[in-house]
Design an enzyme around this catalytic site. Structure first.
Site, PDB file in Angstrom:
ATOM      1  N   GLU A  48       0.822  -1.214   0.000  1.00 37.54           N
ATOM      2  CA  GLU A  48       0.000   0.000   0.000  1.00 37.54           C
ATOM      3  C   GLU A  48       0.854   1.261   0.000  1.00 37.54           C
ATOM      4  O   GLU A  48       0.452   2.290  -0.557  1.00 37.54           O
ATOM      5  CB  GLU A  48      -0.940  -0.027   1.202  1.00 37.54           C
TER       6      GLU A  48
ATOM      7  N   GLU B  92      -4.376  -9.481   4.183  1.00 38.95           N
ATOM      8  CA  GLU B  92      -5.307  -9.117   5.249  1.00 38.95           C
ATOM      9  C   GLU B  92      -6.481 -10.084   5.387  1.00 38.95           C
ATOM     10  O   GLU B  92      -6.929 -10.369   6.502  1.00 38.95           O
ATOM     11  CB  GLU B  92      -5.838  -7.695   5.037  1.00 38.95           C
TER      12      GLU B  92
END
Length: 264
Positions: A118, A138
């Site tokens: 990210e 995640e």
């Protein structure tokens, strides 16, 4: 919010480049709360200081980051998420409405998981060591990416490519990262920092106001659409044309000598 004192991020000025290094190698640079705060402060310093033109994010040790240190950060999650940005900082993932005004180059190696990907997506150019392993894992931990991957990854690499990695939690190699456009260069292991620094210094040698205006225009197009960016093109050109750097650039062109820009 008090500023942290644990040395999780190390910074160094290299000319007009700010080196920002993850410094928790004994934990594969997993991001605890102190690291998140200090990274935010480093981004704030990069944004505010007119002498700094480019950021270079890298990591000490064998790994870029193993992702979030959930044991440390998890208890700090409140009903509104995670409050990690001190008053003088900028969210490095830029998912709170505030954008960094200057470009960031990244050098990654070893393991680059979750928030590392990210951070690449929130940056501008990424160089990866050839043995780097990536993963947006995640969903394997019962949470969702909250640093911008759900927003930026489909746009950056295409819907199918993004869902392939977001929804499975599988890891992928540097060749795949290059194929889908997550990184821009793959280099031999151990050389990623030097290659990224060369790119950062190349950017820093350009007219900084023009670099920032170019970055802002591209971000406006992505965030607000082509029409919004088009409306700003001519006004931005007029502002830049009146700067000393524009005169320096023209003189350099006419004299065929290298330009030394001043940022004004």
């Amino acid at each position: 919010m008090t500023e942290p004192t644990v040395n999780r991020i190390v910074t160094e000025r290299r000319g007009h480049v700010l080196l920002i290094g993850f410094n928790r190698p004994e934990k594969r640079n997993a991001a605890d709360f102190a690291l998140l705060q200090q990274l935010s402060l480093a981004y704030g310093e990069l944004d505010r200081d007119p002498q700094l033109r480019v950021g270079l994010v890298h990591a000490l040790g064998d790994h870029f980051t193993a992702g979030l240190d959930l044991a440390d950060v998890g208890p700090r999650l409140g009903p509104d998420g995670l409050d990690m940005v001190p008053d003088s900082g900028i969210n490095p993932w830029q998912v709170d409405g505030t954008s960094l005004s200057k470009p960031v180059v990244m050098a990654v190696q070893g393991t680059c998981l979750t928030l590392g990907i990210e951070l690449i997506l929130a940056s501008d150019i990424a160089v990866a060591a050839e043995s780097t392993v990536f993963g947006q894992i995640e969903v394997s931990r019962g949470i969702l990416p909250f640093g911008g991957a759900t927003i930026r990854l489909p746009r950056a690499i295409g819907w199918g490519n993004a869902m392939r990695w977001l929804l499975t939690g599988d890891t992928f190699d540097a060749a795949e990262a290059l194929r889908i456009g997550l990184v821009q260069e793959i280099v031999p292991d151990g050389t990623q920092f030097e290659h990224a620094l060369a790119l950062a210094e190349r950017i820093a040698a350009q007219a900084p106001l023009a670099v920032q205006a170019t970055l802002a225009s591209a971000r406006t197009a992505v965030r607000h659409g082509d029409a919004a960016a088009e409306a700003e093109l001519q006004p931005a050109l007029a502002r830049l044309a009146a700067t000393k750097d524009a005169r320096i650039g023209m003189e350099s062109f006419l004299s065929r000598t290298p330009a030394v820009f001043e940022g004004r």
